[in-house]
Design a protein around this motif. Structure first.
Motif, mmCIF file in Angstrom:
data_model
loop_
_atom_site.group_PDB
_atom_site.id
_atom_site.type_symbol
_atom_site.label_atom_id
_atom_site.label_comp_id
_atom_site.label_asym_id
_atom_site.label_seq_id
_atom_site.Cartn_x
_atom_site.Cartn_y
_atom_site.Cartn_z
ATOM 1 N N GLU A 196 0.832 -1.211 0.000
ATOM 2 C CA GLU A 196 0.000 0.000 0.000
ATOM 3 C C GLU A 196 0.861 1.253 0.000
ATOM 4 O O GLU A 196 0.577 2.227 -0.704
ATOM 5 N N GLU B 230 1.249 4.182 -2.869
ATOM 6 C CA GLU B 230 1.038 5.575 -2.454
ATOM 7 C C GLU B 230 2.213 6.458 -2.854
ATOM 8 O O GLU B 230 2.042 7.572 -3.353
ATOM 9 N N ARG C 106 2.300 6.921 -6.655
ATOM 10 C CA ARG C 106 1.220 7.831 -7.039
ATOM 11 C C ARG C 106 1.606 9.285 -6.742
ATOM 12 O O ARG C 106 1.370 10.181 -7.559
#
Length: 355
Positions: A120, A124, A127
């Motif tokens: 995750e 993140e 991104r």
């Protein structure tokens, strides 16, 4: 439009794991997986990726050499893959100096479970990196340490009544360094939280200690906060400021992560606000997420003054933006002006002289 990601790593296992994580992200596409810098160079030219994940330790040409060439020729957002070792930490900080935006720790043991655990966070960070416009690598002109900057006259006394709290995340290692080199040795005591895992903060503190006028250390707990000293929260522990008689002292906490971070900026700033009140200046620098927004508001609500880095000079205008939106910021300042503004605000706090 999907974020185009290029993975560069000499480990086939790591390439496979990262490819799996990227494939599972609905807004990302893997354009290539290169085993070394030479293959990566060709893939960069062929696919023009939006983000590159880059291993530091590679054969033929290491990640740092490739990164420096990349930032000079075709600046691209890069997230480093770093081993959790002292050598890895030093190389990672050098990569951030060269223009890498962030890093992902790669465990030496249990690589498969370790990287999947970070899935995750990896998504993140990729991104966030995709939204950054990377500038060509240029050598920064930092102030000469011999040319001592002076505190304003009414703030020249080295009082221990005042305290500065600095928080940062993505892009923060360079931002903190750029701020601290602007400050004189006579500045009030500083506490700092930068989102970093264990093993990296000590190396970061040592580098700051060598490049600034301040005595910078990774906090161990129990230290008295004195002028000219800066204490960095160690990875894996929150830094809390407490009173011991008339003194401010550092305390470490193993409390649960806040905003998925330990250390967390909010924990540090809220503790400083509680005991320092109007004698506190809070500074929130570049970073992803919202950690620090609540702490900045706490400082402001108790009479302290708060400064946030402006969007133009941030790598990621996430944490400062959230603090502004929450009403926790008195003044928005460009990074290259932050030191002078901070000294002016120290002056405005008055001239306490308790030591």
């Amino acid at each position: 439009m999907a974020i185009k990601v290029l993975v560069v790593d000499d480990s086939a296992l790591v390439r496979s794991l990262l490819a799996e994580i990227i494939h599972d992200a609905p807004d990302m596409t893997l354009v290539g997986a290169a085993p070394d810098a030479y293959v990566a160079r060709d893939m960069v030219n062929q696919f023009t990726p939006d983000v590159i994940t880059l291993d530091i330790e590679m054969p033929r040409m290491d990640g740092l050499a490739f990164l420096e060439k990349l930032m000079g020729a075709r600046p691209t957002p890069v997230v480093m893959i770093s081993t959790l070792t002292e050598e890895g930490a030093d190389a990672t900080l050098r990569a951030l100096e060269l223009g890498a935006l962030d890093f992902i720790p790669k465990p030496k043991l249990g690589v498969t479970s370790g990287i999947r655990e970070y899935a995750e966070l990896i998504v993140e960070k990729i991104r966030a990196a995709a939204g950054v416009k990377v500038k060509p690598l240029v050598k920064k002109n930092r102030p000469e340490l011999g040319s001592e900057q002076k505190l304003p006259a009414s703030a020249s006394l080295q009082s221990t009544e005042k305290i500065i709290a600095i928080g940062a995340s993505t892009g923060g290692t360079e931002a903190i360094k750029d701020l601290l080199v602007q400050l004189p040795a006579a500045v009030p005591g500083i506490v700092m939280t930068q989102h970093m895992p264990p093993g990296f903060t000590r190396t970061f503190a040592e580098r700051l200690n060598k490049t600034t006028r301040l005595h910078v250390v990774e906090a161990k707990g129990g230290e008295r906060i004195l002028p000219g000293h800066a204490f960095l929260a160690p990875g894996g522990h929150h830094l809390v400021v407490v009173r011991s008689g008339a003194d401010y002292r550092v305390k470490l906490s193993d409390a649960e992560p806040v905003h998925r971070h330990r250390p967390a900026v909010d924990i540090m700033m809220e503790s400083v606000a509680q005991i320092g009140g109007k004698n506190v200046v809070g500074v929130l620098l570049t970073g992803m997420g919202k950690d620090g927004a609540r702490g900045m508001l706490a400082i402001r609500n108790r009479g302290g003054y708060t400064l946030a880095q402006d969007e133009a000079s941030c790598v990621v205008y996430g944490m400062p933006k959230e603090a502004v939106a929450l009403g926790g910021v008195d003044q928005i300042v460009a990074l290259d002006k932050m030191g002078q503004v901070l000294l002016e605000k120290i002056k405005a706090l008055g001239s306490g002289n308790r030591l």
